[in-house]
Design an enzyme around this catalytic site. Structure first.
Site, mmCIF file in Angstrom:
data_model
loop_
_atom_site.group_PDB
_atom_site.id
_atom_site.type_symbol
_atom_site.label_atom_id
_atom_site.label_comp_id
_atom_site.label_asym_id
_atom_site.label_seq_id
_atom_site.Cartn_x
_atom_site.Cartn_y
_atom_site.Cartn_z
ATOM 1 N N VAL A 2 0.837 -1.197 0.000
ATOM 2 C CA VAL A 2 0.000 0.000 0.000
ATOM 3 C C VAL A 2 0.876 1.253 0.000
ATOM 4 O O VAL A 2 0.601 2.217 -0.719
ATOM 5 C CB VAL A 2 -0.990 -0.005 1.190
ATOM 6 C CG1 VAL A 2 -1.799 1.290 1.229
ATOM 7 C CG2 VAL A 2 -1.928 -1.201 1.091
ATOM 8 N N CYS A 3 1.953 1.251 0.781
ATOM 9 C CA CYS A 3 2.857 2.407 0.837
ATOM 10 C C CYS A 3 3.486 2.657 -0.531
ATOM 11 O O CYS A 3 3.612 3.803 -0.975
ATOM 12 C CB CYS A 3 3.955 2.180 1.870
ATOM 13 S SG CYS A 3 3.334 1.935 3.543
ATOM 14 N N ASP A 4 3.878 1.582 -1.203
ATOM 15 C CA ASP A 4 4.448 1.659 -2.551
ATOM 16 C C ASP A 4 3.432 2.321 -3.489
ATOM 17 O O ASP A 4 3.749 3.291 -4.189
ATOM 18 C CB ASP A 4 4.789 0.237 -3.006
ATOM 19 C CG ASP A 4 5.289 0.151 -4.437
ATOM 20 O OD1 ASP A 4 6.473 -0.181 -4.617
ATOM 21 O OD2 ASP A 4 4.504 0.412 -5.374
#
Length: 172
Positions: free
Chosen positions: A64-66
């Site tokens: 998700v951060c990516d």
């Protein structure tokens, strides 16, 4: 002692404790010192006069951060010079640089909260149990007043990208 907030966030449904205040629209954004690289620290004043979208992620090396950082990198290209998008995580600056190079991310500024975790505590996103910063979005106007904030209640969920970008566009 810093304020502990319980019952406001989870990781895969499991409760986590956030340290620090819950900032609100209209609050003056706290100053910060974050590392751009191992030796270079930057503060909020280094971006004075710009509209700032601060995208906080636990770690760039997660799915998700990516995706969140790639999405804001795409948006940064469309928003113009008066806007800066800062991605804050506790990843080491080396890891941030490596990730950005591999991902082709070149429009957002990655900043690391690894040294003191003070950003996380001042912005109310430091996760006590994990020593990471909770996924969240802050939009600051040119005078560093908070104009939009989203604290996610579940770490694995995506933020509301459109709402954050629209908040920036209203300030341009």
């Amino acid at each position: 002692m810093a304020q502990e907030r319980t019952g406001v966030a989870t990781l895969k449904g499991n409760p986590i404790t956030l340290i620090g205040p819950e900032l609100k629209v209209g609050d003056q954004a706290p100053d910060f010192k974050l590392n751009k690289d191992l030796m270079t620290e930057v503060s909020l004043s280094d971006f004075s006069g710009k509209i700032k979208l601060i995208s906080v992620v636990p770690s760039l090396d997660t799915g998700v951060c990516d995706q969140q950082t790639r999405r804001f990198n795409e948006e940064a290209a469309k928003l113009g010079d008066q806007v800066v998008i800062l991605t804050v995580s506790v990843d080491l600056p080396f890891a941030q640089e490596r990730w950005c190079g591999a991902a082709g991310v070149d429009k957002v500024v990655t900043l690391s909260d690894y040294k003191t975790r003070a950003f996380g505590q001042d912005y109310g996103v430091f996760i006590k149990e994990l020593a990471l910063d909770m996924r969240s979005i802050f939009v600051l106007d040119a005078d560093n007043k908070i104009r939009y904030v989203q604290y996610l209640s579940e770490m694995t969920e995506h933020p509301d990208y459109d709402a954050a970008v629209n908040a920036v566009k209203q300030l341009i």
